[in-house]
Design a protein around this motif. Sequence first.
Motif, PDB file in Angstrom:
ATOM      1  N   LEU A 104     -14.403  43.863  66.820  1.00 41.84           N
ATOM      2  CA  LEU A 104     -13.030  43.444  66.608  1.00 41.84           C
ATOM      3  C   LEU A 104     -12.131  44.668  66.501  1.00 41.84           C
ATOM      4  CD1 LEU A 104     -13.618  40.655  63.900  1.00 41.84           C
ATOM      5  CD2 LEU A 104     -13.511  40.384  66.392  1.00 41.84           C
ATOM      6  N   ALA A 105     -10.848  44.411  66.496  1.00 40.48           N
ATOM      7  CA  ALA A 105      -9.895  45.512  66.333  1.00 40.48           C
ATOM      8  C   ALA A 105     -10.192  46.266  65.044  1.00 40.48           C
ATOM      9  CB  ALA A 105      -8.463  44.974  66.326  1.00 40.48           C
ATOM     10  N   SER A 106      -9.863  47.521  65.021  1.00 39.62           N
ATOM     11  CA  SER A 106     -10.198  48.384  63.895  1.00 39.62           C
ATOM     12  C   SER A 106      -9.723  47.780  62.572  1.00 39.62           C
ATOM     13  CB  SER A 106      -9.537  49.758  64.084  1.00 39.62           C
ATOM     14  OG  SER A 106      -9.846  50.604  63.003  1.00 39.62           O
ATOM     15  N   ARG A 161      -5.622  29.343  72.898  1.00 40.68           N
ATOM     16  CA  ARG A 161      -6.605  29.305  71.818  1.00 40.68           C
ATOM     17  C   ARG A 161      -7.023  30.714  71.401  1.00 40.68           C
ATOM     18  NH1 ARG A 161     -10.609  24.603  74.000  1.00 40.68           N
ATOM     19  NH2 ARG A 161     -11.948  25.340  72.298  1.00 40.68           N
ATOM     20  N   SER A 162      -7.177  31.620  72.367  1.00 39.02           N
ATOM     21  CA  SER A 162      -7.517  33.007  72.032  1.00 39.02           C
ATOM     22  C   SER A 162      -6.416  33.665  71.212  1.00 39.02           C
ATOM     23  CB  SER A 162      -7.766  33.814  73.308  1.00 39.02           C
ATOM     24  OG  SER A 162      -8.901  33.327  73.999  1.00 39.02           O
ATOM     25  N   SER A 163      -5.196  33.368  71.553  1.00 43.09           N
ATOM     26  CA  SER A 163      -4.067  33.921  70.796  1.00 43.09           C
ATOM     27  C   SER A 163      -4.069  33.415  69.353  1.00 43.09           C
ATOM     28  CB  SER A 163      -2.752  33.561  71.489  1.00 43.09           C
ATOM     29  OG  SER A 163      -1.652  34.020  70.737  1.00 43.09           O
ATOM     30  N   TYR A 164      -4.366  32.119  69.207  1.00 43.21           N
ATOM     31  CA  TYR A 164      -4.409  31.540  67.854  1.00 43.21           C
ATOM     32  C   TYR A 164      -5.557  32.158  67.042  1.00 43.21           C
ATOM     33  CZ  TYR A 164      -4.921  27.999  64.203  1.00 43.21           C
ATOM     34  OH  TYR A 164      -5.023  27.356  63.006  1.00 43.21           O
ATOM     35  N   ILE A 165      -6.731  32.340  67.670  1.00 41.64           N
ATOM     36  CA  ILE A 165      -7.881  32.948  66.993  1.00 41.64           C
ATOM     37  C   ILE A 165      -7.551  34.376  66.560  1.00 41.64           C
ATOM     38  CG2 ILE A 165     -10.206  33.839  67.406  1.00 41.64           C
ATOM     39  CD1 ILE A 165     -10.742  31.316  69.072  1.00 41.64           C
ATOM     40  N   ASN A 166      -6.885  35.137  67.440  1.00 37.18           N
ATOM     41  CA  ASN A 166      -6.510  36.510  67.083  1.00 37.18           C
ATOM     42  C   ASN A 166      -5.533  36.535  65.916  1.00 37.18           C
ATOM     43  OD1 ASN A 166      -8.101  37.725  69.071  1.00 37.18           O
ATOM     44  ND2 ASN A 166      -6.481  37.550  70.630  1.00 37.18           N
ATOM     45  N   ALA A 224     -17.575  41.524  64.976  1.00 34.68           N
ATOM     46  CA  ALA A 224     -17.713  41.622  66.428  1.00 34.68           C
ATOM     47  C   ALA A 224     -17.862  40.226  67.025  1.00 34.68           C
ATOM     48  CB  ALA A 224     -18.914  42.499  66.795  1.00 34.68           C
ATOM     49  N   ASN A 225     -17.723  40.158  68.353  1.00 32.30           N
ATOM     50  CA  ASN A 225     -17.897  38.926  69.108  1.00 32.30           C
ATOM     51  C   ASN A 225     -18.850  39.150  70.266  1.00 32.30           C
ATOM     52  OD1 ASN A 225     -16.090  37.265  67.637  1.00 32.30           O
ATOM     53  ND2 ASN A 225     -14.334  38.078  68.787  1.00 32.30           N
ATOM     54  N   TYR A 226     -19.533  38.078  70.700  1.00 35.20           N
ATOM     55  CA  TYR A 226     -20.255  38.078  71.970  1.00 35.20           C
ATOM     56  C   TYR A 226     -19.327  37.437  73.004  1.00 35.20           C
ATOM     57  CZ  TYR A 226     -24.539  38.904  69.258  1.00 35.20           C
ATOM     58  OH  TYR A 226     -25.492  39.430  68.427  1.00 35.20           O
ATOM     59  N   GLY A 251      -9.347  37.678  65.129  1.00 30.26           N
ATOM     60  CA  GLY A 251      -9.989  37.873  66.437  1.00 30.26           C
ATOM     61  C   GLY A 251     -11.419  37.343  66.488  1.00 30.26           C
ATOM     62  N   SER A 252     -11.970  36.831  65.370  1.00 29.21           N
ATOM     63  CA  SER A 252     -13.352  36.355  65.357  1.00 29.21           C
ATOM     64  C   SER A 252     -13.463  34.984  66.035  1.00 29.21           C
ATOM     65  CB  SER A 252     -13.857  36.237  63.913  1.00 29.21           C
ATOM     66  OG  SER A 252     -15.138  35.664  63.889  1.00 29.21           O
TER      67      SER A 252
END
Length: 380
Positions: A61-63, A225-230, A49-51, A235-236
């Motif tokens: 996070l995604a299932s 950056r969010s796309s790269y993390i995902n 999960a994320n805050y 997604g973490s």
Amino acid sequence: MAMNLRCRLSVFVGLLIFSATARALDNYKEYNRDRWDIEVGTQFFYSEANYLSMGESSQSLASGNHYQLLDSHLATRYTPKKNWAIFAAGNMANAESKNSISTRTNSSLTEVSAGVDFVMYSELFQLIPEFAAVMPLTKVDQASDEVLNSEGVIEVRSRLIAQKDFSLWRGYGWLGFNYRGDGRSFLMPWGVGLQWKLGALSLGAEVFGYQSVSEDSNKKDSLVRSSYINSVNGGSMKFYSVEPSLVDSQLLAIWKISPKWTVQAYGGTTLAGANTAAGYHVGGLLRYTFDLTEGYVETPVEIIDSPVPSYRSNMHQNDSLSTDKRLQRFREETDDGVDQNLFKAQPTKKPRLNQDKLKKQMDDVEFQIEMKSNKKKKRR
């Protein structure tokens, strides 16, 4: 041999990792002169999960997605004097991320750091400034498909620790400032802790974290950056997020097996945050302590007393010489091995007069008397 160790240690620069990824060295500082600590430790972090915003609950996070990190460190600390120390450490991390498509892993040396801490004030309590510089060994590459295992930027970390030992327990807290390169937001690390001493075993609890205190200069690229993390981290937001903040916690146990060996175990969970991963962590370390003063024995300077003799001197029979009677009792000490007869007065011989010379002198005297008598008679 100990002197050779000191010479080598004098060029050995110290460092400390105060991130939540690994517990290198202690937040409560001890200063024992000529003490050299070496420790090896590891910590496991797991997140699903994320805050997203401070004060809100975490978002899963995604299932099926997860992120995990096994962070190991080798650290050392040397205290040349009783009021300052240098320390050093290096980190190696193994990260794994999983999404619906694939599982990614990445293992590498991530960073080394160098720093110093010293006692600035030590009366009612202790104030200890601490400074460290972090040099990354890996950097974030958006063209790469590897999962992230560190922030990958230069950091200058500083904090001011306040601590006090209350015999059976001790309390401490810190507040600091972390500069981060590559346009990342600056952080303000903080924390408080308590430890209860139960003989060789100590139990403790800490609440700590960090707060972003500046804007990220690359904030406009947050979607990229969010796309790269995902893509690579499942997604973490453990690393590379925009303006992260975190509130974390842990319980710890410290067991001093002997004066040289110490074992620590700790574990905790995140409590709140923003733009960062939510999860739990457990870890431990083994520390060995060299006492470089072993084998040195300081020979104390012996002070020889010269007391007044308890016996009476043969020079006199009475301590007081205030009367003539007592002065007459004075007796010279002559038992010194020298023949005292050499110093006695020798009798002088009377000179023997020549008889002829004496007779002549007497005749002259008589002649002079007769001459004077005849002169007197003629005058009459």
